[in-house]
Design a protein around this motif. Structure first.
Motif, PDB file in Angstrom:
ATOM      1  N   ILE A 219       0.860  -1.188   0.000  1.00 58.11           N
ATOM      2  CA  ILE A 219       0.000   0.000   0.000  1.00 58.11           C
ATOM      3  C   ILE A 219       0.890   1.229   0.000  1.00 58.11           C
ATOM      4  O   ILE A 219       1.836   1.333   0.786  1.00 58.11           O
ATOM      5  N   ILE A 220       0.627   2.139  -0.903  1.00 60.19           N
ATOM      6  CA  ILE A 220       1.460   3.337  -1.041  1.00 60.19           C
ATOM      7  C   ILE A 220       1.142   4.310   0.096  1.00 60.19           C
ATOM      8  O   ILE A 220      -0.011   4.689   0.299  1.00 60.19           O
ATOM      9  N   LYS A 221       2.185   4.687   0.835  1.00 61.27           N
ATOM     10  CA  LYS A 221       2.029   5.657   1.922  1.00 61.27           C
ATOM     11  C   LYS A 221       2.587   7.024   1.520  1.00 61.27           C
ATOM     12  O   LYS A 221       1.935   8.045   1.719  1.00 61.27           O
ATOM     13  N   THR A 222       3.807   7.018   1.009  1.00 61.88           N
ATOM     14  CA  THR A 222       4.423   8.284   0.587  1.00 61.88           C
ATOM     15  C   THR A 222       4.652   8.310  -0.920  1.00 61.88           C
ATOM     16  O   THR A 222       4.242   9.230  -1.604  1.00 61.88           O
TER      17      THR A 222
ATOM     18  N   LEU B 122       5.393   5.502  -4.557  1.00 61.43           N
ATOM     19  CA  LEU B 122       5.447   4.138  -5.088  1.00 61.43           C
ATOM     20  C   LEU B 122       6.856   3.565  -4.975  1.00 61.43           C
ATOM     21  O   LEU B 122       7.041   2.412  -4.574  1.00 61.43           O
ATOM     22  N   ASP B 123       7.857   4.366  -5.311  1.00 57.37           N
ATOM     23  CA  ASP B 123       9.240   3.877  -5.288  1.00 57.37           C
ATOM     24  C   ASP B 123       9.648   3.398  -3.903  1.00 57.37           C
ATOM     25  O   ASP B 123      10.172   2.287  -3.750  1.00 57.37           O
ATOM     26  N   SER B 124       9.430   4.210  -2.887  1.00 58.38           N
ATOM     27  CA  SER B 124       9.873   3.869  -1.535  1.00 58.38           C
ATOM     28  C   SER B 124       9.134   2.642  -1.000  1.00 58.38           C
ATOM     29  O   SER B 124       9.744   1.758  -0.385  1.00 58.38           O
ATOM     30  N   GLU B 125       7.834   2.554  -1.260  1.00 53.80           N
ATOM     31  CA  GLU B 125       7.065   1.417  -0.754  1.00 53.80           C
ATOM     32  C   GLU B 125       7.443   0.129  -1.484  1.00 53.80           C
ATOM     33  O   GLU B 125       7.521  -0.943  -0.869  1.00 53.80           O
ATOM     34  N   ALA B 126       7.678   0.222  -2.785  1.00 55.71           N
ATOM     35  CA  ALA B 126       8.042  -0.964  -3.552  1.00 55.71           C
ATOM     36  C   ALA B 126       9.397  -1.513  -3.091  1.00 55.71           C
ATOM     37  O   ALA B 126       9.551  -2.722  -2.882  1.00 55.71           O
TER      38      ALA B 126
ATOM     39  N   ARG C 241       3.219  11.222 -11.242  1.00 57.68           N
ATOM     40  CA  ARG C 241       3.293  12.434 -10.420  1.00 57.68           C
ATOM     41  C   ARG C 241       1.904  12.940 -10.026  1.00 57.68           C
ATOM     42  O   ARG C 241       1.731  13.510  -8.960  1.00 57.68           O
ATOM     43  N   ARG C 242       0.926  12.729 -10.895  1.00 55.75           N
ATOM     44  CA  ARG C 242      -0.391  13.318 -10.668  1.00 55.75           C
ATOM     45  C   ARG C 242      -1.444  12.312 -10.246  1.00 55.75           C
ATOM     46  O   ARG C 242      -2.383  12.666  -9.526  1.00 55.75           O
ATOM     47  N   ASN C 243      -1.305  11.052 -10.697  1.00 52.86           N
ATOM     48  CA  ASN C 243      -2.387  10.086 -10.495  1.00 52.86           C
ATOM     49  C   ASN C 243      -2.232   9.203  -9.267  1.00 52.86           C
ATOM     50  O   ASN C 243      -3.195   8.575  -8.829  1.00 52.86           O
ATOM     51  N   ILE C 244      -1.027   9.096  -8.712  1.00 51.65           N
ATOM     52  CA  ILE C 244      -0.789   8.216  -7.568  1.00 51.65           C
ATOM     53  C   ILE C 244      -0.967   8.997  -6.258  1.00 51.65           C
ATOM     54  O   ILE C 244      -0.424  10.097  -6.098  1.00 51.65           O
TER      55      ILE C 244
ATOM     56  N   GLY D  72      -2.609   5.507  -0.116  1.00 51.63           N
ATOM     57  CA  GLY D  72      -3.727   4.592  -0.018  1.00 51.63           C
ATOM     58  C   GLY D  72      -3.910   3.739  -1.255  1.00 51.63           C
ATOM     59  O   GLY D  72      -4.588   2.698  -1.200  1.00 51.63           O
ATOM     60  N   ASP D  73      -3.320   4.160  -2.390  1.00 55.03           N
ATOM     61  CA  ASP D  73      -3.367   3.339  -3.592  1.00 55.03           C
ATOM     62  C   ASP D  73      -2.505   2.084  -3.380  1.00 55.03           C
ATOM     63  O   ASP D  73      -1.580   2.077  -2.566  1.00 55.03           O
ATOM     64  N   LYS D  74      -2.810   1.035  -4.119  1.00 51.87           N
ATOM     65  CA  LYS D  74      -2.123  -0.245  -3.931  1.00 51.87           C
ATOM     66  C   LYS D  74      -1.424  -0.689  -5.215  1.00 51.87           C
ATOM     67  O   LYS D  74      -1.811  -0.282  -6.312  1.00 51.87           O
ATOM     68  N   PHE D  75      -0.422  -1.530  -5.053  1.00 52.38           N
ATOM     69  CA  PHE D  75       0.285  -2.073  -6.211  1.00 52.38           C
ATOM     70  C   PHE D  75       0.524  -3.569  -6.018  1.00 52.38           C
ATOM     71  O   PHE D  75       0.649  -4.068  -4.890  1.00 52.38           O
ATOM     72  N   GLN D  76       0.563  -4.291  -7.115  1.00 53.92           N
ATOM     73  CA  GLN D  76       0.865  -5.726  -7.136  1.00 53.92           C
ATOM     74  C   GLN D  76       1.717  -6.009  -8.367  1.00 53.92           C
ATOM     75  O   GLN D  76       1.482  -5.435  -9.432  1.00 53.92           O
ATOM     76  N   VAL D  77       2.682  -6.886  -8.224  1.00 55.59           N
ATOM     77  CA  VAL D  77       3.486  -7.312  -9.362  1.00 55.59           C
ATOM     78  C   VAL D  77       3.936  -8.750  -9.131  1.00 55.59           C
ATOM     79  O   VAL D  77       4.289  -9.125  -8.003  1.00 55.59           O
ATOM     80  N   MET D  78       3.888  -9.564 -10.154  1.00 58.96           N
ATOM     81  CA  MET D  78       4.385 -10.941 -10.100  1.00 58.96           C
ATOM     82  C   MET D  78       5.343 -11.129 -11.273  1.00 58.96           C
ATOM     83  O   MET D  78       5.032 -10.756 -12.409  1.00 58.96           O
ATOM     84  N   TYR D  79       6.501 -11.691 -10.994  1.00 58.41           N
ATOM     85  CA  TYR D  79       7.498 -11.869 -12.049  1.00 58.41           C
ATOM     86  C   TYR D  79       8.239 -13.191 -11.851  1.00 58.41           C
ATOM     87  O   TYR D  79       8.304 -13.737 -10.750  1.00 58.41           O
ATOM     88  N   LYS D  80       8.760 -13.705 -12.937  1.00 56.12           N
ATOM     89  CA  LYS D  80       9.593 -14.903 -12.863  1.00 56.12           C
ATOM     90  C   LYS D  80      11.035 -14.496 -13.161  1.00 56.12           C
ATOM     91  O   LYS D  80      11.287 -13.516 -13.878  1.00 56.12           O
ATOM     92  N   GLN D  81      11.972 -15.259 -12.601  1.00 58.81           N
ATOM     93  CA  GLN D  81      13.377 -14.941 -12.802  1.00 58.81           C
ATOM     94  C   GLN D  81      14.222 -16.205 -12.773  1.00 58.81           C
ATOM     95  O   GLN D  81      13.861 -17.179 -12.110  1.00 58.81           O
ATOM     96  N   ASP D  82      15.316 -16.175 -13.503  1.00 64.64           N
ATOM     97  CA  ASP D  82      16.284 -17.264 -13.482  1.00 64.64           C
ATOM     98  C   ASP D  82      17.213 -17.062 -12.292  1.00 64.64           C
ATOM     99  O   ASP D  82      17.711 -15.945 -12.067  1.00 64.64           O
TER     100      ASP D  82
END
Length: 540
Positions: free
Chosen positions: A280-283, A285-289, A313-316, A319-329
């Motif tokens: 959940i984004i508090k401040t 997206l970069d710092s929370e991620a 800069r304008r839309n985030i 309280g907004d949330k983010f999800q990401v799923m990735y595969k890696q070698d």
């Protein structure tokens, strides 16, 4: 004549005075040396147990079979290692010529060997010193004379095998590192030769490289030096070198010594894992991620996916949330990763989800699509540069700072540093590349029968591009400048729909094809699988 005689007399008096003072200095120096030697001989009897310990760090532990010592060596020597049982003071390499080599002690508690033998060896430098000098400077040669043996009392306290990790620092040479481990110039030469043969060149050494030295339990008369040298070539390969030290290193022939070094390349197998990061984004997206375990590389890819349609800069907002799923070698027991690919991403903005799914819709063709099968990447970029701010918005009426009149501002000005790369807003063909009055250096890209984009005030164009060149979305096409009518470094970004300028921050329709028929049905099946996979994915 009188002047010449006077000058001669002055020079004669000066010479006699200088000779007399030198004689007194020599006498005083000899007396000082005799006093120091007398004091040193008396002090050795009472302080034999306090002799300098060898240049190695020791940690003793009763509950482990081997030990690891992570050490950074600089050109001034080693840091001391301190634990509850031992305090080992490392030997400064700069003191080597003064202290001579430490030898395995018998009954003298680790006394030092005379310098005379070493001086004789140094007078007759052979091919080994010549070859080693290719890899070293004159300053490091004095650090490489001879080996650093280990006192027998210290050797008995080490729990074998003893592992030592050494990281290269700026300005350090390979033969310097080997010398600190006790190898002679002969041994260092063949170690360097073997590493080079297996793919690790001494020329390619750079700060951050790590060497692992493994000490096995020595025989009674052996020097305590590493039996194994290990160095990383790349993320999936290591070179491992094994060395069996000879009984007499000084008199062994070159051919016999070379046979004692055996090296091989170790390849690490790859396996793939699926990882998810959410928060959940508090401040921001970069710092929370980053705080939730997302790597900088994945964060960059994540933002690029949504950079086409969302202004971070304008839309985030908090309280907004983010999800990401990735595969890696993954290589090296899950310590090294490569080829990370995002399979699923979602931004929940103001309680509205914006999911994107990776999907291969044709042989060799793949892209990201929303839940309806509409292409995400084919929506035109809202901003063609990174880390820029809006200095002038799209407006039907703006006062021009150069023309000094009210005009229609047909695009958005993004202010950013000079020579910042400018990206193509979407896949298309270059329709114009050149100079237009007011626009300066400008590129016009035709994306389809509906959309064209303008990129104005460029400093210069990316090489290899010309009218008719095909470009992909996100490809660098030029660099920020202030050509034409401009008062500062920026890019004027303009989107035209059927030839009429529109606001790049306004609603945009996809500029590419969406999934249909069989591809759409297969995509919906894959979406169900991706959602199930997300539940099983691990967190970093």
């Amino acid at each position: 004549m009188l002047v010449a005689i006077a000058i001669f007399a002055i020079l004669l008096i000066a010479y006699l005075w200088y000779s007399s003072s030198q004689g007194e200095s020599v006498s005083e120096m000899n007396e000082t040396i005799e006093q120091d030697l007398h004091y040193e001989n008396n002090s050795k009897k009472d302080e034999s147990d306090a002799a300098e310990l060898p240049n190695i760090q020791v940690k003793n532990s009763a509950d482990v079979s081997g030990q690891t010592d992570d050490t950074i060596i600089d050109n001034k020597g080693l840091k001391p290692s301190i634990d509850s049982k031992h305090v080992i003071i490392p030997k400064d390499p700069d003191d080597e010529l003064a202290d001579a080599n430490l030898t395995n002690a018998e009954d003298n508690g680790g006394s030092l060997v005379s310098d005379s033998d070493e001086d004789k060896d140094n007078e007759n430098k052979g091919i080994w010193d010549t070859v080693t000098s290719w890899f070293s400077s004159s300053n490091t040669e004095k650090n490489n004379t001879g080996s650093k043996g280990v006192d027998s009392k210290v050797a008995k306290k080490i729990t074998y095998p003893f592992t030592r990790n050494v990281k290269v620092v700026s300005g350090q040479l390979l033969n310097q590192i080997l010398a600190t481990q006790g190898y002679t110039n002969k041994e260092a030469y063949y170690i360097i030769q073997e590493l080079d043969r297996q793919g690790y060149s001494p020329v390619s050494i750079h700060p951050g490289d790590q060497f692992t030295f493994i000490y096995n339990k020595p025989k009674p008369k052996d020097r305590v030096i590493p039996a194994v040298v290990k160095v990383r070539i790349n993320y999936k390969k290591d070179v491992v070198l094994n060395y069996t030290q000879p009984a007499d290193i000084e008199h062994i022939s070159a051919e016999e010594l070379k046979k004692l070094f055996v090296s091989k390349v170790v390849n690490y197998k790859k396996h793939t894992r699926v990882v998810k990061v959410e928060g959940i984004i508090k401040t921001s997206l970069d710092s929370e991620a980053i705080e939730n375990g997302m790597s900088h590389g994945i964060l960059y890819k994540f933002k690029n996916l949504y950079g086409w349609s969302i202004d971070f800069r304008r839309n985030i907002h908090p309280g907004d949330k983010f999800q990401v799923m990735y595969k890696q070698d993954v290589y090296r027991n899950d310590t090294t990763t490569r080829n990370s690919k995002i399979l699923y991403a979602n931004l929940n903005i103001s309680h509205h989800d914006h999911p994107l799914y990776f999907f291969t819709y044709s042989r060799g063709m793949s892209d990201y699509f929303n839940s309806l099968g509409m292409s995400a990447r084919h929506t035109l970029l809202r901003r063609p540069v990174l880390h820029a701010y809006i200095s002038s918005k799209f407006s039907p009426r703006r006062y021009h700072p150069i023309l000094h009149k009210w005009v229609h501002h047909t695009g958005i000005d993004y202010a950013v540093a000079k020579n910042t790369p400018i990206f193509a807003g979407g896949k298309g063909v270059i329709q114009f590349r050149g100079w237009i009055r007011g626009y300066g250096n400008v590129i016009i890209i035709r994306h389809n029968s509906v959309y064209t984009t303008y990129y104005a005030h460029m400093d210069h164009f990316q090489g290899g591009l010309r009218v008719g060149s095909h470009v992909r979305k996100g490809q660098v096409i030029g660099f920020v400048g202030m050509t034409g009518y401009a008062t500062g470094y920026h890019v004027h970004y303009e989107i035209r729909k059927y030839g009429h300028p529109i606001d790049p921050l306004g609603p945009l329709s996809p500029a590419g094809e969406n999934l249909r028929n069989r591809s759409l049905r297969k995509f919906k099946q894959d979406v169900v699988k991706i959602k199930a996979l997300y539940q099983k994915a691990i967190k970093p």
